[in-house]
Write a protein that holds these residues in place. Structure first.
Motif, PDB file in Angstrom:
ATOM      1  N   GLU A  83     -58.273 -27.465  80.735  1.00 38.27           N
ATOM      2  CA  GLU A  83     -59.606 -27.877  80.325  1.00 38.27           C
ATOM      3  C   GLU A  83     -60.678 -27.135  81.116  1.00 38.27           C
ATOM      4  OE1 GLU A  83     -59.903 -32.093  80.471  1.00 38.27           O
ATOM      5  OE2 GLU A  83     -58.562 -32.401  78.756  1.00 38.27           O
ATOM      6  N   ALA A  84     -60.436 -26.916  82.390  1.00 35.46           N
ATOM      7  CA  ALA A  84     -61.392 -26.165  83.200  1.00 35.46           C
ATOM      8  C   ALA A  84     -61.555 -24.748  82.665  1.00 35.46           C
ATOM      9  CB  ALA A  84     -60.935 -26.126  84.652  1.00 35.46           C
ATOM     10  N   MET A  85     -60.460 -24.157  82.198  1.00 40.17           N
ATOM     11  CA  MET A  85     -60.523 -22.795  81.680  1.00 40.17           C
ATOM     12  C   MET A  85     -61.231 -22.741  80.334  1.00 40.17           C
ATOM     13  SD  MET A  85     -59.202 -21.095  84.110  1.00 40.17           S
ATOM     14  CE  MET A  85     -60.010 -22.389  85.103  1.00 40.17           C
ATOM     15  N   VAL A  86     -60.987 -23.738  79.494  1.00 41.20           N
ATOM     16  CA  VAL A  86     -61.610 -23.759  78.171  1.00 41.20           C
ATOM     17  C   VAL A  86     -63.126 -23.829  78.289  1.00 41.20           C
ATOM     18  CG1 VAL A  86     -61.932 -25.188  76.110  1.00 41.20           C
ATOM     19  CG2 VAL A  86     -59.632 -24.704  76.935  1.00 41.20           C
ATOM     20  N   ASN A  87     -63.611 -24.577  79.280  1.00 39.23           N
ATOM     21  CA  ASN A  87     -65.050 -24.753  79.441  1.00 39.23           C
ATOM     22  C   ASN A  87     -65.700 -23.654  80.275  1.00 39.23           C
ATOM     23  OD1 ASN A  87     -65.004 -27.187  78.004  1.00 39.23           O
ATOM     24  ND2 ASN A  87     -64.400 -28.330  79.822  1.00 39.23           N
ATOM     25  N   SER A  88     -64.915 -22.660  80.670  1.00 42.64           N
ATOM     26  CA  SER A  88     -65.441 -21.609  81.525  1.00 42.64           C
ATOM     27  C   SER A  88     -66.173 -20.543  80.718  1.00 42.64           C
ATOM     28  CB  SER A  88     -64.282 -20.952  82.293  1.00 42.64           C
ATOM     29  OG  SER A  88     -64.746 -19.840  83.014  1.00 42.64           O
ATOM     30  N   ASP A  89     -67.215 -19.950  81.346  1.00 41.59           N
ATOM     31  CA  ASP A  89     -67.942 -18.835  80.729  1.00 41.59           C
ATOM     32  C   ASP A  89     -67.435 -17.493  81.247  1.00 41.59           C
ATOM     33  OD1 ASP A  89     -69.621 -20.491  79.224  1.00 41.59           O
ATOM     34  OD2 ASP A  89     -70.998 -20.769  80.913  1.00 41.59           O
ATOM     35  N   ALA A  90     -66.371 -17.516  82.020  1.00 43.98           N
ATOM     36  CA  ALA A  90     -65.828 -16.297  82.611  1.00 43.98           C
ATOM     37  C   ALA A  90     -65.161 -15.426  81.552  1.00 43.98           C
ATOM     38  CB  ALA A  90     -64.828 -16.644  83.715  1.00 43.98           C
ATOM     39  N   THR A  91     -64.802 -14.199  81.937  1.00 40.36           N
ATOM     40  CA  THR A  91     -64.103 -13.292  81.034  1.00 40.36           C
ATOM     41  C   THR A  91     -62.683 -13.799  80.780  1.00 40.36           C
ATOM     42  OG1 THR A  91     -63.228 -11.929  82.830  1.00 40.36           O
ATOM     43  CG2 THR A  91     -65.410 -11.350  81.954  1.00 40.36           C
ATOM     44  N   ILE A  92     -62.059 -13.287  79.722  1.00 38.22           N
ATOM     45  CA  ILE A  92     -60.685 -13.672  79.401  1.00 38.22           C
ATOM     46  C   ILE A  92     -59.754 -13.362  80.567  1.00 38.22           C
ATOM     47  CG2 ILE A  92     -58.739 -13.275  77.864  1.00 38.22           C
ATOM     48  CD1 ILE A  92     -61.081 -14.738  76.567  1.00 38.22           C
ATOM     49  N   GLU A  93     -59.924 -12.185  81.166  1.00 37.66           N
ATOM     50  CA  GLU A  93     -59.055 -11.790  82.279  1.00 37.66           C
ATOM     51  C   GLU A  93     -59.189 -12.746  83.465  1.00 37.66           C
ATOM     52  OE1 GLU A  93     -61.007  -9.780  80.600  1.00 37.66           O
ATOM     53  OE2 GLU A  93     -59.598  -8.407  79.615  1.00 37.66           O
ATOM     54  N   THR A  94     -60.430 -13.144  83.764  1.00 35.25           N
ATOM     55  CA  THR A  94     -60.661 -14.067  84.871  1.00 35.25           C
ATOM     56  C   THR A  94     -60.084 -15.441  84.571  1.00 35.25           C
ATOM     57  OG1 THR A  94     -62.682 -12.908  85.521  1.00 35.25           O
ATOM     58  CG2 THR A  94     -62.419 -15.164  86.311  1.00 35.25           C
ATOM     59  N   ILE A  96     -57.515 -16.134  82.615  1.00 36.44           N
ATOM     60  CA  ILE A  96     -56.050 -16.055  82.723  1.00 36.44           C
ATOM     61  C   ILE A  96     -55.624 -15.999  84.188  1.00 36.44           C
ATOM     62  CG2 ILE A  96     -54.035 -14.610  82.254  1.00 36.44           C
ATOM     63  CD1 ILE A  96     -55.412 -13.776  79.637  1.00 36.44           C
ATOM     64  N   GLU A  97     -56.319 -15.172  84.964  1.00 34.68           N
ATOM     65  CA  GLU A  97     -55.959 -15.027  86.378  1.00 34.68           C
ATOM     66  C   GLU A  97     -56.154 -16.336  87.142  1.00 34.68           C
ATOM     67  OE1 GLU A  97     -56.899 -12.061  90.171  1.00 34.68           O
ATOM     68  OE2 GLU A  97     -58.192 -12.017  88.404  1.00 34.68           O
ATOM     69  N   GLN A  98     -57.309 -16.952  86.973  1.00 30.98           N
ATOM     70  CA  GLN A  98     -57.584 -18.191  87.694  1.00 30.98           C
ATOM     71  C   GLN A  98     -56.637 -19.297  87.250  1.00 30.98           C
ATOM     72  OE1 GLN A  98     -61.675 -19.493  87.474  1.00 30.98           O
ATOM     73  NE2 GLN A  98     -61.248 -21.441  88.481  1.00 30.98           N
ATOM     74  N   GLY A  99     -56.426 -19.405  85.933  1.00 34.08           N
ATOM     75  CA  GLY A  99     -55.527 -20.434  85.427  1.00 34.08           C
ATOM     76  C   GLY A  99     -54.110 -20.259  85.924  1.00 34.08           C
ATOM     77  N   SER A 100     -53.643 -19.019  85.980  1.00 37.53           N
ATOM     78  CA  SER A 100     -52.283 -18.736  86.433  1.00 37.53           C
ATOM     79  C   SER A 100     -52.094 -19.127  87.894  1.00 37.53           C
ATOM     80  CB  SER A 100     -51.954 -17.250  86.241  1.00 37.53           C
ATOM     81  OG  SER A 100     -52.012 -16.891  84.878  1.00 37.53           O
ATOM     82  N   TYR A 101     -53.038 -18.742  88.732  1.00 35.19           N
ATOM     83  CA  TYR A 101     -52.913 -19.053  90.153  1.00 35.19           C
ATOM     84  C   TYR A 101     -53.116 -20.541  90.432  1.00 35.19           C
ATOM     85  CZ  TYR A 101     -52.484 -14.162  91.449  1.00 35.19           C
ATOM     86  OH  TYR A 101     -52.017 -12.874  91.593  1.00 35.19           O
ATOM     87  N   ASN A 102     -53.986 -21.197  89.652  1.00 34.86           N
ATOM     88  CA  ASN A 102     -54.137 -22.644  89.800  1.00 34.86           C
ATOM     89  C   ASN A 102     -52.833 -23.362  89.454  1.00 34.86           C
ATOM     90  OD1 ASN A 102     -56.776 -22.365  90.558  1.00 34.86           O
ATOM     91  ND2 ASN A 102     -57.655 -23.075  88.628  1.00 34.86           N
TER      92      ASN A 102
END
Length: 205
Positions: A83-94, A96-102
């Protein structure tokens, strides 16, 4: 032991909710200490400091406890990562990267997840449940990706994201077998493979 029912009755009162959480937390501790196959309902009751009869008011058997724990794990994944990733305005790469490490951090801080995921892969009922929940999360995430990338068809993206979500669990299981430095390299390599895989989809379109 096949069982399509997870919990006898969803708790609504605070006391019942707390009791169910105590049961699930006890099961998590036992999974870490002994592994999935090395404890019983009585062990769960003992660890939760309750009588077995009290435990059976909520769960009919051990498989139902594992099923509820699986559902809770996916709910936590969605709340803390997806849910945090869906609501993010970051780039797709960011994203994916943030979600993976989280997601990896969740497994490091909650070690029961590793053993539960291994058990899920060998249990037909839990595996089916896992796939269904993963598909829901992936579909939600890809809808967001599709709007960011103006994709006409997100089906290919959904397949690749789903594949990488499933493979990520295996990568995390592998990483935990190495020291911290080597584990970091394994996850970095896996993430790069994931990013390359995703880029191929929206480059084609």
């Amino acid at each position: 032991m096949k069982n399509t029912q997870s919990i006898r009755k969803k708790p609504e009162q605070t006391r019942s909710i707390n009791r169910v959480n105590e049961i699930l937390n006890a099961a998590k501790d036992l999974i870490v200490d002994r592994g999935i196959d090395q404890f019983t309902m009585k062990d769960i009751a003992d660890r939760a400091a309750m009588k077995p009869t009290a435990l059976y008011r909520y769960f009919p058997n051990k498989q139902s406890v594992m099923r509820e724990l699986t559902l809770q794990m996916f709910e936590d994944d969605n709340r803390l990562v997806m849910e945090a990733m869906v609501n993010s305005d970051a780039t797709i790469e960011t994203i994916i990267e943030q979600g993976s490490y989280n997601y990896w951090e969740l497994h490091k801080t909650e070690p029961y997840r590793i053993k539960l995921n291994l058990a899920i892969q060998s249990d037909p009922e839990l595996w089916k449940l896992s796939v269904e929940e993963s598909k829901k999360s992936v579909r939600k995430l890809c809808e967001n990706f599709g709007s960011k990338l103006s994709l006409k068809d997100t089906a290919s993206l959904e397949r690749k994201v789903l594949l990488n979500v499933v493979l990520m669990t295996s990568a995390i299981n592998l990483a935990t077998s190495f020291d911290e430095g080597e584990a970091q390299l394994i996850m970095d390599d896996f993430l790069q493979m994931t990013l390359n895989n995703m880029k191929a989809v929206y480059t084609e379109q």
